[in-house]
Design an enzyme around this catalytic site. Structure first.
Site, PDB file in Angstrom:
ATOM      1  N   HIS A 143     -27.404  86.742  59.721  1.00  0.00           N
ATOM      2  CA  HIS A 143     -27.532  88.039  59.056  1.00  0.00           C
ATOM      3  C   HIS A 143     -26.434  88.956  59.572  1.00  0.00           C
ATOM      4  O   HIS A 143     -26.069  88.895  60.739  1.00  0.00           O
ATOM      5  CB  HIS A 143     -28.908  88.658  59.348  1.00  0.00           C
ATOM      6  CG  HIS A 143     -29.264  89.737  58.390  1.00  0.00           C
ATOM      7  ND1 HIS A 143     -28.853  91.033  58.568  1.00  0.00           N
ATOM      8  CD2 HIS A 143     -29.969  89.702  57.231  1.00  0.00           C
ATOM      9  CE1 HIS A 143     -29.300  91.745  57.550  1.00  0.00           C
ATOM     10  NE2 HIS A 143     -29.965  90.972  56.728  1.00  0.00           N
ATOM     11  N   ASP A 197     -35.410  84.888  54.353  1.00  0.00           N
ATOM     12  CA  ASP A 197     -35.475  83.902  53.277  1.00  0.00           C
ATOM     13  C   ASP A 197     -35.849  82.502  53.753  1.00  0.00           C
ATOM     14  O   ASP A 197     -36.103  81.623  52.942  1.00  0.00           O
ATOM     15  CB  ASP A 197     -34.120  83.830  52.551  1.00  0.00           C
ATOM     16  CG  ASP A 197     -33.871  85.090  51.751  1.00  0.00           C
ATOM     17  OD1 ASP A 197     -34.826  85.580  51.146  1.00  0.00           O
ATOM     18  OD2 ASP A 197     -32.731  85.587  51.759  1.00  0.00           O
TER      19      ASP A 197
HETATM   20  N1  CMC Z   1     -24.643  78.643  58.722  1.00  0.00           N
HETATM   21  C1  CMC Z   1     -23.590  78.252  59.474  1.00  0.00           C
HETATM   22  N2  CMC Z   1     -22.712  79.114  60.022  1.00  0.00           N
HETATM   23  C2  CMC Z   1     -22.898  80.422  59.809  1.00  0.00           C
HETATM   24  C3  CMC Z   1     -23.982  80.900  59.046  1.00  0.00           C
HETATM   25  C4  CMC Z   1     -24.872  79.948  58.497  1.00  0.00           C
HETATM   26  N3  CMC Z   1     -25.915  80.343  57.766  1.00  0.00           N
HETATM   27  N4  CMC Z   1     -23.927  82.244  58.989  1.00  0.00           N
HETATM   28  C5  CMC Z   1     -22.861  82.611  59.687  1.00  0.00           C
HETATM   29  N5  CMC Z   1     -22.225  81.503  60.212  1.00  0.00           N
HETATM   30  C6  CMC Z   1     -21.064  81.478  61.082  1.00  0.00           C
HETATM   31  C7  CMC Z   1     -19.788  81.732  60.325  1.00  0.00           C
HETATM   32  O1  CMC Z   1     -19.203  80.531  59.883  1.00  0.00           O
HETATM   33  C8  CMC Z   1     -18.968  82.442  61.353  1.00  0.00           C
HETATM   34  O2  CMC Z   1     -18.477  81.463  62.266  1.00  0.00           O
HETATM   35  P1  CMC Z   1     -17.019  81.661  62.970  1.00  0.00           P
HETATM   36  O3  CMC Z   1     -17.152  82.899  63.826  1.00  0.00           O
HETATM   37  O4  CMC Z   1     -16.793  80.421  63.730  1.00  0.00           O
HETATM   38  O5  CMC Z   1     -16.040  81.859  61.846  1.00  0.00           O
HETATM   39  C9  CMC Z   1     -19.972  83.296  62.117  1.00  0.00           C
HETATM   40  O6  CMC Z   1     -21.209  82.572  61.989  1.00  0.00           O
HETATM   41  C10 CMC Z   1     -20.141  84.705  61.567  1.00  0.00           C
HETATM   42  O7  CMC Z   1     -20.409  84.614  60.180  1.00  0.00           O
HETATM   43  P2  CMC Z   1     -19.943  85.690  59.087  1.00  0.00           P
HETATM   44  O8  CMC Z   1     -19.852  85.007  57.766  1.00  0.00           O
HETATM   45  O9  CMC Z   1     -18.743  86.406  59.582  1.00  0.00           O
HETATM   46  O10 CMC Z   1     -21.167  86.695  59.114  1.00  0.00           O
HETATM   47  P3  CMC Z   1     -21.527  87.754  57.997  1.00  0.00           P
HETATM   48  O11 CMC Z   1     -22.211  88.857  58.687  1.00  0.00           O
HETATM   49  O12 CMC Z   1     -20.340  88.103  57.164  1.00  0.00           O
HETATM   50  O13 CMC Z   1     -22.534  86.960  57.033  1.00  0.00           O
HETATM   51  C11 CMC Z   1     -24.506  86.127  56.043  1.00  0.00           C
HETATM   52  C12 CMC Z   1     -23.915  87.138  57.030  1.00  0.00           C
HETATM   53  C13 CMC Z   1     -25.998  86.422  55.856  1.00  0.00           C
HETATM   54  C14 CMC Z   1     -23.816  86.276  54.677  1.00  0.00           C
HETATM   55  C15 CMC Z   1     -24.292  84.693  56.587  1.00  0.00           C
HETATM   56  O14 CMC Z   1     -24.946  84.559  57.836  1.00  0.00           O
HETATM   57  C16 CMC Z   1     -24.781  83.629  55.615  1.00  0.00           C
HETATM   58  O15 CMC Z   1     -24.021  83.236  54.724  1.00  0.00           O
HETATM   59  N6  CMC Z   1     -26.027  83.110  55.786  1.00  0.00           N
HETATM   60  C17 CMC Z   1     -26.584  82.148  54.859  1.00  0.00           C
HETATM   61  C18 CMC Z   1     -27.074  82.854  53.587  1.00  0.00           C
HETATM   62  C19 CMC Z   1     -28.362  83.609  53.819  1.00  0.00           C
HETATM   63  O16 CMC Z   1     -29.315  83.103  54.390  1.00  0.00           O
HETATM   64  N7  CMC Z   1     -28.389  84.847  53.305  1.00  0.00           N
HETATM   65  C20 CMC Z   1     -29.599  85.694  53.352  1.00  0.00           C
HETATM   66  C21 CMC Z   1     -29.398  86.899  54.210  1.00  0.00           C
HETATM   67  S1  CMC Z   1     -30.957  87.732  54.568  1.00  0.00           S
HETATM   68  C22 CMC Z   1     -31.546  88.279  53.033  1.00  0.00           C
HETATM   69  C23 CMC Z   1     -30.661  89.293  52.407  1.00  0.00           C
HETATM   70  O17 CMC Z   1     -30.285  90.271  53.048  1.00  0.00           O
HETATM   71  O18 CMC Z   1     -30.400  89.152  51.219  1.00  0.00           O
END
Ligand code: CMC
Length: 450
Positions: A328, A385
């Site tokens: 998140h 989720d």
């Molecule tokens: N699985 C594997 N790696 C992950 C994941 C994941 N679910 N989420 C983040 N990472 C890694 C990412 O690859 C990155 O690694 P590195 O630093 O080596 O490049 C690091 O963790 C930081 O990730 P980010 O993409 O910079 O983080 P963000 O804050 O931009 O993204 C997120 C947040 C929710 C979009 C992401 O965690 C994600 O895609 N999660 C899966 C989708 C999900 O479950 N979404 C629902 C969110 S909660 C409900 C809502 O608010 O709608």
């Protein structure tokens, strides 16, 4: 006052544009004299202070750069507070766990809309108003028939939510607080009807009219699962679980869809159009679409033996697969909603006597991920989720309806933020700036000479 230093050289020297269209970051050699800007520091009731950079461009000719809003507060709000490190979520100061355990969804809606928990008479009045706005105009039915029966229900929901604006002209003056309130009642009351109709249409069953004698979740369940030829009794366990799912999704401060609603509304667009924009933004798998993606992922994994290989896949930088329902932007600790969802999931499955192998896969996936350094170092925990889909599946809701349920629940959050924004005295159109990386001015070449 907060101070920010930068090189005295021109703004264009600190970030130069290359001809390939990628910004070139020019690092200071440490010898250049620096200029200090002073900005007011704003303090909220809790949470980090905020540097007020509103005068930066006017006074110094530079913008700030923050794609994804990693460090930018886009507005002031008194609705919801999240402490991502502590795993805390408060609606108007009340802990989400207390609300999920003790309040109803409509009580939480009142709280989000008006800022205070209702007295009994206020709640009864609010419930009565919502109940009496649950029907949609009969002509709305015809919109559904314009969609293919195999259309994704979120595609239908985007369309029919926006279409409501064509029916309720008597409440569309956004500068009139009473109109705004009536629109809020309408959209909160009609969303379950619209969502259930999307489902009924997809399975070829007749639409069920709302029954105002039922609770908000009970009515929704009836519109989803009843048929005109048979009596339908709402299961109280399912009704309570549904209500809790609605509460847990009701608001989450400035997430992508809420920010979309605010941005759309900042231009003066009507509330139904703004909520339709929110529905569209929610649809993406990084946001509300994740609940659907979690179940697809669990189905793909299949059995616990396949988990280690799947975990390796999501850790592989060259593989775009992510562990859905994990991570998140704000929570760097357990998502408090996920904990409640996990408990609710066990309760519902036990009460309904359902033994779902997907729950076993989910629990083992969670256990393995939480002990894996990749997830530990990145502070990736299960989010709301991760378990919601298993509950919805147990209730009998098909996977492609999950994001619609999220939209239904989040509607109160969207409309509360919209009302808060429109009610501000100095409300301005949202208009971000950019770092331009395209071609500089060049002469036009006629077609024959290119
Ligand atoms: N699985 C594997 N790696 C992950 C994941 C994941 N679910 N989420 C983040 N990472 C890694 C990412 O690859 C990155 O690694 P590195 O630093 O080596 O490049 C690091 O963790 C930081 O990730 P980010 O993409 O910079 O983080 P963000 O804050 O931009 O993204 C997120 C947040 C929710 C979009 C992401 O965690 C994600 O895609 N999660 C899966 C989708 C999900 O479950 N979404 C629902 C969110 S909660 C409900 C809502 O608010 O709608």
């Amino acid at each position: 006052m907060a101070q920010i230093s930068r090189s005295r050289s021109k703004a264009s020297n600190s970030k130069k544009t290359t001809t390939e269209g990628k910004p070139k970051v020019v690092k200071s050699n440490g010898k250049l004299p620096t200029k200090t800007f002073e900005f007011p520091l704003m303090k909220g009731t809790v949470g980090p202070d905020v540097v007020d950079v509103r005068t930066l461009y006017k006074e110094h000719g530079v913008f700030t750069y923050d794609p994804g809003f990693m460090s930018t507060a886009s507005c002031q709000s008194a609705i919801t507070y999240i402490d991502g490190d502590a795993g805390e979520l408060l609606y108007r100061g009340y802990d989400i766990a207390d609300l999920a355990a003790n309040a109803s969804f409509l009580e939480s809606c009142y709280l989000l809309l008006y800022g205070e928990l209702p007295q009994l008479s206020e709640l009864e009045n609010f419930e009565n108003i919502v109940n009496h706005h649950t029907m949609v105009h009969e002509q709305v039915h015809t919109f559904y028939h314009g969609f293919r029966p195999d259309a994704h229900p979120m595609a239908i929901l985007c369309g029919v939510t926006g279409a409501l604006a064509s029916f309720y002209h008597d409440s569309l003056d956004i500068n009139n607080p009473r109109h705004r309130e009536v629109s809020a009642f309408r959209i909160i009351a009609k969303m379950p009807t619209l969502v259930a109709m999307a489902y009924k249409y997809s399975i070829g069953q007749p639409f069920m009219y709302p029954d105002n004698a039922l609770s908000y979740p009970g009515n929704f369940l009836r519109m989803m699962f009843a048929v005109p030829t048979e009596d339908y009794e709402v299961n109280p366990i399912v009704e309570r679980a549904m209500d809790r799912i609605f509460i847990l999704h009701a608001d989450h401060e400035q997430n992508a869809s809420t920010s979309t609603v605010r941005l759309a509304g900042s231009s003066g667009a009507n509330p139904f159009a703004c909520i339709a924009a929110g529905v569209a933004s929610l649809w993406g798998p990084a946001h509300g679409g994740a609940n659907e993606a979690v179940l697809e992922m669990l189905a793909e994994i299949g059995t616990v033996e396949n988990i280690p290989a799947y975990i390796e896949q999501v850790k592989d930088k060259l593989n775009p697969t992510r562990l859905m329902g994990f991570g998140h932007r704000v929570y760097k600790n357990f998502d408090p909603r996920a904990q409640i969802m996990r408990e609710t999931c066990h309760e519902v499955l036990n009460d309904l006597g359902i033994n779902d192998p997907m729950l076993e896969v989910a629990m083992e996936l969670e256990r393995i991920a939480l002990s894996d350094p990749y997830f530990v170092e990145r502070k990736l925990y299960p989010n709301v989720d991760f378990y919601s889909g298993i509950i919805l599946r147990a209730i009998g809701i098909p996977t492609n309806m999950f994001t619609c349920i999220f939209a239904l629940s989040r509607t109160v959050g969207w409309i509360s933020h919209w009302m808060e924004m429109i009610g501000e005295e100095q409300q301005k159109i949202g208009r971000p700036r950019q770092l331009y990386t395209g071609a500089k001015r060049r002469a036009f070449t006629p077609l024959g000479k290119r």
